[in-house]
Write a protein that holds these residues in place. Structure first.
Motif, PDB file in Angstrom:
ATOM      1  N   ALA A 275       0.824  -1.204   0.000  1.00  0.00           N
ATOM      2  CA  ALA A 275       0.000   0.000   0.000  1.00  0.00           C
ATOM      3  C   ALA A 275       0.860   1.258   0.000  1.00  0.00           C
ATOM      4  N   ASP A 276       0.258   2.334  -0.439  1.00  0.00           N
ATOM      5  CA  ASP A 276       0.892   3.654  -0.466  1.00  0.00           C
ATOM      6  C   ASP A 276       1.541   3.964   0.880  1.00  0.00           C
ATOM      7  N   GLY A 277       2.823   4.355   0.842  1.00  0.00           N
ATOM      8  CA  GLY A 277       3.536   4.713   2.059  1.00  0.00           C
ATOM      9  C   GLY A 277       4.243   3.569   2.755  1.00  0.00           C
ATOM     10  N   ASP A 278       4.048   2.349   2.292  1.00  0.00           N
ATOM     11  CA  ASP A 278       4.710   1.199   2.917  1.00  0.00           C
ATOM     12  C   ASP A 278       6.230   1.273   2.738  1.00  0.00           C
ATOM     13  N   THR A 279       6.937   0.607   3.646  1.00  0.00           N
ATOM     14  CA  THR A 279       8.378   0.424   3.518  1.00  0.00           C
ATOM     15  C   THR A 279       8.631  -1.008   3.077  1.00  0.00           C
ATOM     16  N   LEU A 280       9.300  -1.166   1.945  1.00  0.00           N
ATOM     17  CA  LEU A 280       9.578  -2.494   1.410  1.00  0.00           C
ATOM     18  C   LEU A 280      10.926  -2.988   1.896  1.00  0.00           C
ATOM     19  N   ASP A 281      10.957  -4.242   2.310  1.00  0.00           N
ATOM     20  CA  ASP A 281      12.189  -4.873   2.768  1.00  0.00           C
ATOM     21  C   ASP A 281      12.918  -5.459   1.563  1.00  0.00           C
ATOM     22  N   LEU A 282      14.003  -4.809   1.166  1.00  0.00           N
ATOM     23  CA  LEU A 282      14.769  -5.290   0.026  1.00  0.00           C
ATOM     24  C   LEU A 282      15.408  -6.649   0.289  1.00  0.00           C
ATOM     25  N   GLY A 283      15.501  -7.029   1.555  1.00  0.00           N
ATOM     26  CA  GLY A 283      16.045  -8.327   1.897  1.00  0.00           C
ATOM     27  C   GLY A 283      15.200  -9.478   1.376  1.00  0.00           C
ATOM     28  N   GLN A 284      13.956  -9.167   0.956  1.00  0.00           N
ATOM     29  CA  GLN A 284      13.081 -10.188   0.391  1.00  0.00           C
ATOM     30  C   GLN A 284      13.153 -10.222  -1.137  1.00  0.00           C
ATOM     31  N   MET A 285      14.074  -9.426  -1.709  1.00  0.00           N
ATOM     32  CA  MET A 285      14.176  -9.341  -3.156  1.00  0.00           C
ATOM     33  C   MET A 285      15.602  -9.654  -3.610  1.00  0.00           C
ATOM     34  N   ILE A 286      15.774  -9.776  -4.912  1.00  0.00           N
ATOM     35  CA  ILE A 286      17.055 -10.213  -5.458  1.00  0.00           C
ATOM     36  C   ILE A 286      17.829  -9.058  -6.089  1.00  0.00           C
ATOM     37  N   GLN A 287      17.295  -8.462  -7.141  1.00  0.00           N
ATOM     38  CA  GLN A 287      17.957  -7.349  -7.838  1.00  0.00           C
ATOM     39  C   GLN A 287      16.870  -6.381  -8.337  1.00  0.00           C
ATOM     40  N   PRO A 288      16.214  -5.704  -7.381  1.00  0.00           N
ATOM     41  CA  PRO A 288      15.022  -4.922  -7.708  1.00  0.00           C
ATOM     42  C   PRO A 288      15.310  -3.596  -8.400  1.00  0.00           C
ATOM     43  N   LYS A 289      14.337  -3.181  -9.197  1.00  0.00           N
ATOM     44  CA  LYS A 289      14.314  -1.856  -9.814  1.00  0.00           C
ATOM     45  C   LYS A 289      12.856  -1.411  -9.849  1.00  0.00           C
ATOM     46  N   ALA A 290      12.624  -0.116  -9.635  1.00  0.00           N
ATOM     47  CA  ALA A 290      11.251   0.387  -9.555  1.00  0.00           C
ATOM     48  C   ALA A 290      10.871   1.128 -10.825  1.00  0.00           C
TER      49      ALA A 290
ATOM     50  N   VAL B 284      14.267   2.574 -12.015  1.00  0.00           N
ATOM     51  CA  VAL B 284      14.979   3.264 -10.939  1.00  0.00           C
ATOM     52  C   VAL B 284      15.708   2.244 -10.065  1.00  0.00           C
ATOM     53  N   PRO B 285      17.029   2.309  -9.969  1.00  0.00           N
ATOM     54  CA  PRO B 285      17.720   1.464  -8.989  1.00  0.00           C
ATOM     55  C   PRO B 285      17.321   1.899  -7.576  1.00  0.00           C
ATOM     56  N   VAL B 286      17.133   0.952  -6.679  1.00  0.00           N
ATOM     57  CA  VAL B 286      16.745   1.290  -5.305  1.00  0.00           C
ATOM     58  C   VAL B 286      17.665   0.601  -4.310  1.00  0.00           C
ATOM     59  N   ALA B 287      17.878   1.288  -3.178  1.00  0.00           N
ATOM     60  CA  ALA B 287      18.742   0.774  -2.119  1.00  0.00           C
ATOM     61  C   ALA B 287      18.173   1.195  -0.770  1.00  0.00           C
ATOM     62  N   GLU B 288      18.776   0.671   0.282  1.00  0.00           N
ATOM     63  CA  GLU B 288      18.311   0.963   1.640  1.00  0.00           C
ATOM     64  C   GLU B 288      18.267   2.470   1.885  1.00  0.00           C
ATOM     65  N   GLY B 289      17.156   2.946   2.422  1.00  0.00           N
ATOM     66  CA  GLY B 289      16.992   4.357   2.743  1.00  0.00           C
ATOM     67  C   GLY B 289      16.370   5.196   1.651  1.00  0.00           C
ATOM     68  N   ASP B 290      16.235   4.651   0.452  1.00  0.00           N
ATOM     69  CA  ASP B 290      15.631   5.414  -0.644  1.00  0.00           C
ATOM     70  C   ASP B 290      14.135   5.606  -0.421  1.00  0.00           C
ATOM     71  N   GLU B 291      13.628   6.726  -0.955  1.00  0.00           N
ATOM     72  CA  GLU B 291      12.200   6.991  -0.969  1.00  0.00           C
ATOM     73  C   GLU B 291      11.821   7.475  -2.360  1.00  0.00           C
ATOM     74  N   LEU B 292      10.781   6.886  -2.919  1.00  0.00           N
ATOM     75  CA  LEU B 292      10.286   7.263  -4.237  1.00  0.00           C
ATOM     76  C   LEU B 292       8.878   7.816  -4.121  1.00  0.00           C
ATOM     77  N   VAL B 293       8.592   8.839  -4.917  1.00  0.00           N
ATOM     78  CA  VAL B 293       7.246   9.400  -5.019  1.00  0.00           C
ATOM     79  C   VAL B 293       6.953   9.614  -6.494  1.00  0.00           C
ATOM     80  N   CYS B 294       5.795   9.137  -6.948  1.00  0.00           N
ATOM     81  CA  CYS B 294       5.359   9.483  -8.298  1.00  0.00           C
ATOM     82  C   CYS B 294       4.068  10.280  -8.182  1.00  0.00           C
ATOM     83  N   ARG B 295       3.984  11.339  -8.978  1.00  0.00           N
ATOM     84  CA  ARG B 295       2.822  12.223  -8.978  1.00  0.00           C
ATOM     85  C   ARG B 295       2.237  12.252 -10.383  1.00  0.00           C
TER      86      ARG B 295
END
Length: 265
Positions: A89-104, A237-248
């Motif tokens: 859901a909107d605003g959630d924090t995703l745990d990258l530890g559950q993913m392999i080589q993610p991109k948004a 978009v490459p993503v890493a720990e601490g990143d925050e993305l917003v699309c409008r």
């Protein structure tokens, strides 16, 4: 390709998903894989997820925009299945530890109020069948080493599905011009990319109609309540720990997601 080989590769992709590891490209090992074979491998991969307790909640279209096609080297659309284990859901924090080589990637999600079954579906049919649209993020995640994929690899890998995040502001596509509505993607407070609905096969509704017709040929309908991801309007978009993305999205609202932990690769 025989059924035993289909099941072998589908099981291999499922085990890679469960253990969060990469595998060698399928096409490098089986150069004769056809698109039809790849979709049968995808079916096996998804069947394993369903047997483990997930359910189908929608479908996704992949490789619809030029930036994503150029990055992946895949120049035709594909599709995958969305499962209950992918939903955030909107605003959630995703745990990258559950993913392999993610991109948004940022896109528009359609939520249906009526069933829709092709062939013969038009963009207007899609608009009529839609309950609402929302901005969303799809976080794609390939099980194929280093994203070294051809169309057969990504199709077999369920169109590189990872997870998706739905915004909360619901828009009526009969009142919002989804073709011309602009999208701005920000990463950590700075503009990363901009896009517009027309970048996705001329309109996100065109992309959804294509998928309805493609699946209709296979006897697979869209069902009321399902989520349909229409294809990226942004660069990956490459993503890493601490990143925050917003699309409008102009006239619609925004979707936000944060990331913690470290991915497997």
């Amino acid at each position: 390709m025989n059924q035993q080989t289909i099941e072998q590769y589908g099981d291999e992709l499922y085990q890679a998903f469960v253990s969060r590891r990469v595998i060698a490209p399928l096409l490098s090992r089986e150069p004769q894989i056809r698109i039809e074979d790849a979709y049968r491998i995808q079916e096996r991969f998804i069947a394993r997820r369903l047997a483990a307790g997930e359910t189908i909640v929608g479908k996704k279209i992949g490789a619809t925009s030029k930036p994503v096609q150029d990055f992946l080297g895949v120049y035709q659309p594909d599709f995958g299945m969305l499962t209950s284990g992918m939903v955030f859901a909107d605003g959630d924090t995703l745990d990258l530890g559950q993913m392999i080589q993610p991109k948004a990637e940022a896109e528009l999600a359609f939520v249906l109020k009526h069933d829709l079954k092709g062939p013969g579906i038009t963009a207007m049919d899609v608009i009529r069948a839609t309950d609402y649209v929302v901005p969303c993020f799809e976080v794609v995640d390939s099980r194929i080493r280093d994203w070294q994929i051809k169309i057969q690899d990504t199709v077999a890998d369920n169109a590189s599905c990872g997870v998706f995040v739905l915004g909360t502001t619901r828009g009526d596509p009969r009142r919002l011009d989804i073709t011309l509505a602009g999208m701005v993607l920000e990463k950590n407070g700075e503009v990363f990319s901009t896009g517009v609905g027309a970048a996705v096969q001329g309109s996100p509704a065109n992309a959804v109609a294509w998928l309805a017709n493609t699946l209709g040929e296979l006897g697979i309908p869209f069902k009321a309540g399902e989520v349909i991801l229409s294809g990226s309007q942004s660069a990956l978009v490459p993503v890493a720990e601490g990143d925050e993305l917003v699309c409008r999205v102009g006239g619609l609202g925004s979707c936000r997601v944060k990331f913690s932990g470290r991915s497997a690769v």
